[in-house]
Scaffold this motif. Sequence first.
Motif, PDB file in Angstrom:
ATOM      1  N   GLY A 162       0.823  -1.205   0.000  1.00 26.02           N
ATOM      2  CA  GLY A 162       0.000   0.000   0.000  1.00 26.02           C
ATOM      3  C   GLY A 162       0.858   1.255   0.000  1.00 26.02           C
ATOM      4  O   GLY A 162       2.096   1.200  -0.032  1.00 26.02           O
ATOM      5  N   GLY A 163       0.158   2.391   0.054  1.00 26.43           N
ATOM      6  CA  GLY A 163       0.862   3.669   0.157  1.00 26.43           C
ATOM      7  C   GLY A 163       1.645   3.719   1.461  1.00 26.43           C
ATOM      8  O   GLY A 163       2.736   4.303   1.526  1.00 26.43           O
ATOM      9  N   THR A 164       1.106   3.105   2.490  1.00 23.84           N
ATOM     10  CA  THR A 164       1.778   3.092   3.792  1.00 23.84           C
ATOM     11  C   THR A 164       3.146   2.415   3.664  1.00 23.84           C
ATOM     12  O   THR A 164       4.148   2.936   4.155  1.00 23.84           O
ATOM     13  CB  THR A 164       0.924   2.329   4.824  1.00 23.84           C
ATOM     14  N   GLY A 165       3.183   1.270   3.010  1.00 23.74           N
ATOM     15  CA  GLY A 165       4.443   0.552   2.828  1.00 23.74           C
ATOM     16  C   GLY A 165       5.437   1.375   2.018  1.00 23.74           C
ATOM     17  O   GLY A 165       6.643   1.374   2.295  1.00 23.74           O
ATOM     18  N   GLN A 193       2.983   6.014  -3.975  1.00 19.60           N
ATOM     19  CA  GLN A 193       1.734   5.906  -4.735  1.00 19.60           C
ATOM     20  C   GLN A 193       0.881   4.780  -4.130  1.00 19.60           C
ATOM     21  O   GLN A 193       1.371   3.655  -3.980  1.00 19.60           O
ATOM     22  CB  GLN A 193       2.138   5.564  -6.167  1.00 19.60           C
ATOM     23  N   SER A 194      -0.363   5.092  -3.815  1.00 24.04           N
ATOM     24  CA  SER A 194      -1.274   4.067  -3.282  1.00 24.04           C
ATOM     25  C   SER A 194      -2.337   3.739  -4.321  1.00 24.04           C
ATOM     26  O   SER A 194      -2.890   4.637  -4.952  1.00 24.04           O
ATOM     27  CB  SER A 194      -1.964   4.594  -2.023  1.00 24.04           C
ATOM     28  N   MET A 195      -2.644   2.455  -4.467  1.00 27.54           N
ATOM     29  CA  MET A 195      -3.724   2.024  -5.360  1.00 27.54           C
ATOM     30  C   MET A 195      -4.945   1.584  -4.543  1.00 27.54           C
ATOM     31  O   MET A 195      -5.885   1.008  -5.089  1.00 27.54           O
ATOM     32  CB  MET A 195      -3.266   0.848  -6.217  1.00 27.54           C
ATOM     33  N   SER A 196      -4.901   1.851  -3.258  1.00 19.84           N
ATOM     34  CA  SER A 196      -5.996   1.397  -2.400  1.00 19.84           C
ATOM     35  C   SER A 196      -7.318   2.034  -2.806  1.00 19.84           C
ATOM     36  O   SER A 196      -8.351   1.368  -2.899  1.00 19.84           O
ATOM     37  CB  SER A 196      -5.693   1.748  -0.940  1.00 19.84           C
ATOM     38  N   LYS A 197      -7.290   3.345  -3.037  1.00 18.87           N
ATOM     39  CA  LYS A 197      -8.547   4.071  -3.277  1.00 18.87           C
ATOM     40  C   LYS A 197      -8.935   4.020  -4.752  1.00 18.87           C
ATOM     41  O   LYS A 197     -10.079   3.723  -5.078  1.00 18.87           O
ATOM     42  CB  LYS A 197      -8.419   5.538  -2.865  1.00 18.87           C
ATOM     43  N   ASN A 198      -7.966   4.332  -5.642  1.00 18.86           N
ATOM     44  CA  ASN A 198      -8.395   4.471  -7.043  1.00 18.86           C
ATOM     45  C   ASN A 198      -8.649   3.130  -7.755  1.00 18.86           C
ATOM     46  O   ASN A 198      -9.227   3.119  -8.833  1.00 18.86           O
ATOM     47  CB  ASN A 198      -7.483   5.417  -7.845  1.00 18.86           C
ATOM     48  N   HIS A 258      -5.718  16.664  -0.646  1.00 21.59           N
ATOM     49  CA  HIS A 258      -5.079  16.685   0.679  1.00 21.59           C
ATOM     50  C   HIS A 258      -5.991  16.058   1.744  1.00 21.59           C
ATOM     51  O   HIS A 258      -7.165  16.383   1.848  1.00 21.59           O
ATOM     52  CB  HIS A 258      -4.759  18.141   1.057  1.00 21.59           C
ATOM     53  N   ASN A 259      -5.376  15.165   2.507  1.00 22.29           N
ATOM     54  CA  ASN A 259      -6.087  14.511   3.613  1.00 22.29           C
ATOM     55  C   ASN A 259      -5.545  15.073   4.919  1.00 22.29           C
ATOM     56  O   ASN A 259      -4.356  14.932   5.175  1.00 22.29           O
ATOM     57  CB  ASN A 259      -5.828  12.987   3.545  1.00 22.29           C
ATOM     58  N   PRO A 260      -6.319  15.713   5.777  1.00 20.47           N
ATOM     59  CA  PRO A 260      -7.779  15.702   5.806  1.00 20.47           C
ATOM     60  C   PRO A 260      -8.495  16.911   5.202  1.00 20.47           C
ATOM     61  O   PRO A 260      -9.720  16.924   5.182  1.00 20.47           O
ATOM     62  CB  PRO A 260      -8.056  15.707   7.320  1.00 20.47           C
ATOM     63  N   GLU A 265      -5.903  -5.330  -0.313  1.00 17.20           N
ATOM     64  CA  GLU A 265      -4.875  -6.078  -1.050  1.00 17.20           C
ATOM     65  C   GLU A 265      -3.489  -5.486  -0.858  1.00 17.20           C
ATOM     66  O   GLU A 265      -2.498  -6.105  -1.227  1.00 17.20           O
ATOM     67  CB  GLU A 265      -5.209  -6.166  -2.545  1.00 17.20           C
ATOM     68  N   ARG A 266      -3.431  -4.276  -0.297  1.00 16.08           N
ATOM     69  CA  ARG A 266      -2.175  -3.589   0.012  1.00 16.08           C
ATOM     70  C   ARG A 266      -1.304  -3.433  -1.230  1.00 16.08           C
ATOM     71  O   ARG A 266      -0.301  -4.119  -1.390  1.00 16.08           O
ATOM     72  CB  ARG A 266      -1.419  -4.307   1.151  1.00 16.08           C
ATOM     73  N   VAL A 267      -1.738  -2.556  -2.105  1.00 17.79           N
ATOM     74  CA  VAL A 267      -1.019  -2.326  -3.348  1.00 17.79           C
ATOM     75  C   VAL A 267      -0.470  -0.897  -3.390  1.00 17.79           C
ATOM     76  O   VAL A 267      -1.231   0.062  -3.373  1.00 17.79           O
ATOM     77  CB  VAL A 267      -1.932  -2.531  -4.587  1.00 17.79           C
ATOM     78  N   MET A 289       6.467  13.056  -2.534  1.00 18.64           N
ATOM     79  CA  MET A 289       5.098  13.316  -2.969  1.00 18.64           C
ATOM     80  C   MET A 289       4.241  12.109  -2.585  1.00 18.64           C
ATOM     81  O   MET A 289       4.460  11.010  -3.117  1.00 18.64           O
ATOM     82  CB  MET A 289       5.052  13.518  -4.487  1.00 18.64           C
ATOM     83  N   ASP A 290       3.318  12.326  -1.672  1.00 22.50           N
ATOM     84  CA  ASP A 290       2.433  11.243  -1.251  1.00 22.50           C
ATOM     85  C   ASP A 290       1.154  11.338  -2.075  1.00 22.50           C
ATOM     86  O   ASP A 290       0.425  12.341  -1.997  1.00 22.50           O
ATOM     87  CB  ASP A 290       2.127  11.393   0.248  1.00 22.50           C
ATOM     88  N   THR A 291       0.878  10.315  -2.873  1.00 26.24           N
ATOM     89  CA  THR A 291      -0.300  10.385  -3.740  1.00 26.24           C
ATOM     90  C   THR A 291      -1.198   9.165  -3.530  1.00 26.24           C
ATOM     91  O   THR A 291      -0.921   8.088  -4.037  1.00 26.24           O
ATOM     92  CB  THR A 291       0.103  10.627  -5.219  1.00 26.24           C
ATOM     93  N   ALA A 292      -2.225   9.369  -2.758  1.00 29.22           N
ATOM     94  CA  ALA A 292      -3.133   8.265  -2.417  1.00 29.22           C
ATOM     95  C   ALA A 292      -4.495   8.427  -3.099  1.00 29.22           C
ATOM     96  O   ALA A 292      -5.347   7.552  -2.977  1.00 29.22           O
ATOM     97  CB  ALA A 292      -3.311   8.188  -0.900  1.00 29.22           C
ATOM     98  N   TYR A 293      -4.698   9.557  -3.804  1.00 30.43           N
ATOM     99  CA  TYR A 293      -6.044   9.836  -4.319  1.00 30.43           C
ATOM    100  C   TYR A 293      -6.048  10.266  -5.786  1.00 30.43           C
ATOM    101  O   TYR A 293      -6.936  11.011  -6.217  1.00 30.43           O
ATOM    102  CB  TYR A 293      -6.714  10.918  -3.456  1.00 30.43           C
ATOM    103  N   GLN A 294      -5.071   9.813  -6.563  1.00 28.32           N
ATOM    104  CA  GLN A 294      -5.030  10.196  -7.978  1.00 28.32           C
ATOM    105  C   GLN A 294      -6.315   9.740  -8.666  1.00 28.32           C
ATOM    106  O   GLN A 294      -6.663   8.558  -8.610  1.00 28.32           O
ATOM    107  CB  GLN A 294      -3.798   9.576  -8.663  1.00 28.32           C
TER     108      GLN A 294
HETATM  109  C1  LIG Z   1      -2.519  10.852   2.620  1.00 32.15           C
HETATM  110  C2  LIG Z   1      -2.451   9.378   2.616  1.00 32.15           C
HETATM  111  N1  LIG Z   1      -1.304   8.779   2.306  1.00 32.15           N
HETATM  112  C3  LIG Z   1      -1.180   7.446   2.267  1.00 32.15           C
HETATM  113  C4  LIG Z   1      -2.249   6.624   2.575  1.00 32.15           C
HETATM  114  C5  LIG Z   1      -1.991   5.140   2.550  1.00 32.15           C
HETATM  115  O1  LIG Z   1      -2.839   4.380   1.896  1.00 32.15           O
HETATM  116  P1  LIG Z   1      -2.783   2.794   1.908  1.00 32.15           P
HETATM  117  O2  LIG Z   1      -1.652   2.352   2.774  1.00 32.15           O
HETATM  118  O3  LIG Z   1      -4.087   2.360   2.465  1.00 32.15           O
HETATM  119  O4  LIG Z   1      -2.566   2.410   0.498  1.00 32.15           O
HETATM  120  C6  LIG Z   1      -3.473   7.201   2.912  1.00 32.15           C
HETATM  121  C7  LIG Z   1      -4.625   6.365   3.282  1.00 32.15           C
HETATM  122  O5  LIG Z   1      -5.575   6.746   3.876  1.00 32.15           O
HETATM  123  C8  LIG Z   1      -3.577   8.607   2.932  1.00 32.15           C
HETATM  124  O6  LIG Z   1      -4.720   9.226   3.238  1.00 32.15           O
END
Ligand SMILES: Cc1ncc(COP(=O)(O)O)c(C=O)c1O
Length: 400
Positions: free
Chosen positions: A103-106, A245-250, A184-186, A256-258, A212-217
């Motif tokens: 995931g993006g976290t990893g 880059q996170s593929m969780s949302k898009n 931007h989150n939140p 699946e942690r991608v 560059m953290d991109t979780a919402y492309q």
């Molecule tokens: C700003 C931001 N970065 C990274 C992530 C990581 O996403 P994930 O590890 O679920 O792919 C999130 C998830 O909520 C996020 O909001």
Amino acid sequence: MFDGVEAAPPVKVFQLTADFKACTGPNKVNLGVGAYQTNEGKPYVLKVVKEAEQRISKDFTLTHEYLPIDGLAAFTDASTAVMFGKESPLVVNRKYIAVQCLGGTGALRLCSEFMFQCLKRSVAYVSKPTWPNHNAILKTAGITDVRSYRYWDPNTKSVDFQGMVEDLKGVPEYAVIFLHAVAHNPTGMDLSTEQWQEILDILIKRNATIVMDTAYQGFASGDLDKDAASVRMLADKGVEFFVCQSMSKNFGLYNERVGNMIAVIHNADKVEAVRSQLKRIVRANWSNPPSHGALVVATILNDETLAQQWRLELMEMAGRIKDMRQLLYEKLQVHQITWPHVINQTGMFSFTGLNPAQVKFLRDEYDVFLMEDGRVNMCAFTTSNAQYIADAIAAAVNKA
Ligand SMILES: Cc1ncc(COP(=O)(O)O)c(C=O)c1O
């Protein structure tokens, strides 16, 4: 053995979901966790993901052998092309190293460990406010001096650009800077093109280490290319940086942690050294990544028809979120509450400006659950519950 262990504080967003599940109210709504939902309030499996999974299930050449340490190349290369554009010189000339992550976290964790261990970075800056895990990831990776730069102005319910500029001009050289590439989150408030130019130039002048953290492309405008603008702008400046880059949302592949960690590198002599260090870090963390989610993404992105179908579905999802913003805005207006920020903000979240007392009131009186900082997941709104939530917010604003 365990006598001295103290309980860690709960993860707020997951605690909220647990409290929501325990609530028995008939109208209860969970506006907490950041996951897309349909207008029926149900989780959504993208049709294109189902299609890819069907294809995968029929492919009898696939095995469960370990993937390479840095993951499935068909996934990392295709994902990197989604980020920068297929024709980008950076992609065409392979000026990057990409590693499949959990995931993006990893990706953020791998990047942070690399910056600490191999680049000797010791100070990092995150936006105020930010996704709380940014702090935890950096600190766990060894970068314990985590500071913040101003981002949100609660009075204007918009970006405190002046404050952001002042703070970033003052960061020490080589400091790590986490930027939210889009949605931007939140806060749901992004920089304008001109503002991005200014911020990136300031950071380049400071020799900052930009992540560059991109979780919402795709979730902001519905258009993957538009939502990649800030990352592409930085790429065009010819500097080296990281993208997580996170593929969780898009792709709706939350469990699946991608994810994909991209290091943009222009020093050809150092590519193998950097790659080997990244692989060393992965080896000691998860050794090698899981296959299924990455295979789904690779199947979609490497097939023209499926890739186009994905873009359309993303457009639909982003469109539904925009509709919900408009609906909430209109329903609040009926109560003489004008909240332009709800429609000006973008992506999954709205930073409502509701204070902790109002948040508590919503939960106690209406079974409406949201984060204490007033963030709501716009995807949890439906045409059926928007009236109820708007009435509840109006009561909270007027009474609490
Ligand atoms: C700003 C931001 N970065 C990274 C992530 C990581 O996403 P994930 O590890 O679920 O792919 C999130 C998830 O909520 C996020 O909001």
